[in-house]
Design an enzyme around this catalytic site. Sequence first.
Site, PDB file in Angstrom:
ATOM      1  N   GLN A  37      -4.876  16.416  -7.963  1.00  0.00           N
ATOM      2  CA  GLN A  37      -3.561  17.047  -8.088  1.00  0.00           C
ATOM      3  C   GLN A  37      -3.997  18.286  -9.270  1.00  0.00           C
ATOM      4  O   GLN A  37      -5.026  18.192  -9.935  1.00  0.00           O
ATOM      5  CB  GLN A  37      -2.499  16.461  -8.607  1.00  0.00           C
ATOM      6  CG  GLN A  37      -2.687  15.459  -9.815  1.00  0.00           C
ATOM      7  CD  GLN A  37      -1.559  14.260  -9.795  1.00  0.00           C
ATOM      8  OE1 GLN A  37      -0.772  14.236  -9.194  1.00  0.00           O
ATOM      9  NE2 GLN A  37      -2.304  13.356 -10.713  1.00  0.00           N
ATOM     10  N   ASP A 143      -7.041   3.458  -7.277  1.00  0.00           N
ATOM     11  CA  ASP A 143      -6.141   3.329  -6.260  1.00  0.00           C
ATOM     12  C   ASP A 143      -5.018   1.954  -6.497  1.00  0.00           C
ATOM     13  O   ASP A 143      -5.541   0.880  -6.284  1.00  0.00           O
ATOM     14  CB  ASP A 143      -6.761   3.337  -4.939  1.00  0.00           C
ATOM     15  CG  ASP A 143      -5.754   3.492  -3.959  1.00  0.00           C
ATOM     16  OD1 ASP A 143      -4.460   3.231  -4.217  1.00  0.00           O
ATOM     17  OD2 ASP A 143      -6.326   3.916  -2.635  1.00  0.00           O
ATOM     18  N   ASP A 162       5.869   3.574 -11.041  1.00  0.00           N
ATOM     19  CA  ASP A 162       6.259   4.797 -11.691  1.00  0.00           C
ATOM     20  C   ASP A 162       5.329   5.815 -10.922  1.00  0.00           C
ATOM     21  O   ASP A 162       4.348   6.430 -11.605  1.00  0.00           O
ATOM     22  CB  ASP A 162       5.636   4.655 -13.236  1.00  0.00           C
ATOM     23  CG  ASP A 162       6.170   5.760 -14.171  1.00  0.00           C
ATOM     24  OD1 ASP A 162       6.736   6.678 -13.621  1.00  0.00           O
ATOM     25  OD2 ASP A 162       5.703   5.756 -15.454  1.00  0.00           O
ATOM     26  N   SER A 163       5.704   6.297  -9.900  1.00  0.00           N
ATOM     27  CA  SER A 163       5.186   7.423  -9.170  1.00  0.00           C
ATOM     28  C   SER A 163       5.805   8.548  -9.210  1.00  0.00           C
ATOM     29  O   SER A 163       6.951   8.830  -9.703  1.00  0.00           O
ATOM     30  CB  SER A 163       5.078   6.659  -7.707  1.00  0.00           C
ATOM     31  OG  SER A 163       6.394   7.145  -7.117  1.00  0.00           O
ATOM     32  N   THR A 164       5.011   9.533  -8.658  1.00  0.00           N
ATOM     33  CA  THR A 164       5.374  10.919  -8.671  1.00  0.00           C
ATOM     34  C   THR A 164       6.326  10.908  -7.267  1.00  0.00           C
ATOM     35  O   THR A 164       6.615   9.786  -6.682  1.00  0.00           O
ATOM     36  CB  THR A 164       4.408  11.949  -8.322  1.00  0.00           C
ATOM     37  OG1 THR A 164       3.472  11.570  -7.166  1.00  0.00           O
ATOM     38  CG2 THR A 164       3.558  12.082  -9.753  1.00  0.00           C
TER      39      THR A 164
END
Length: 286
Positions: A37, A143, A162-164
Amino acid sequence: MSELRDDQWFTEVFDSHGSAFSLKISEKLLDVQSEYQHLEVYATETYGNLMVLDGCVMLTDRDNFLYHEMIAHPALFTHPAPKRVVIIGGGDCGTLKEVLRHPGVEKVTQIDIDEEVTKASERFFPALVEANDDPRAELLFADGVKWVDDAADESIDVLIIDSTDPVGPAEGLFKTDFLKRCHRILKADGVMVQQSESPLYHSGSIIRELRHDMREAGFDSVATLPFPQPVYPSGWWSVTLAGKGTNVESFREEAAANHEMPLQYYTADAHRGALALPPFMRKAFG
């Protein structure tokens, strides 16, 4: 999402809902394209430092405590006695810091796929990483989906996703199949919690689908807790808890009221109030 820029403002545009959020910036501090990203850090005039991933605001110095406290403490005070905690994502380490405030927690493993996020946090958000050297903390850069696949059955008390947003590297974290695997590795009284986007924008879509998929994955109870988050789309955000043999619509209220942690938002009253969903959310959930 897209973004508009000029020399003084960073603006995240949320096209699908015709809205945008801007912060006045004074300097760009970091611009890195990682394997996964695009990572940027800005100095702002009123919100301290700002972290941006793929054009989306992730956190600021000024208000990150809202998100980090609400993704961590409701889940830990809902579980009867959390000792083994796993965080999937959370590379900025703010959630890790909050979990480690609980003295009964014996080990926390954080698995984030992108080490550049943690490096940026170490440089520009030192308050978030101050617990990284705690002997109970384990930081892995891998991962998270594969880590869950490899984990032993019923080995975890609390699992924090706790992700985007559910696109790109985080897309797989919102799938029913992944939630079933999360259910497998939680102990009989386990609790999981996942960030679940904006109550105003997503109650009838992402949040409703996540709640449905959690039940389909085998969880006995589900609860969505909204809270303010000024820098995220709509200024309002949520986490959704799921219990495996634990009722996530109740929590250890006495412990939550009498803790000695120096928190800025979470209280037993805030937790209780967040469980009382407004009518439009209840209607959207069906």
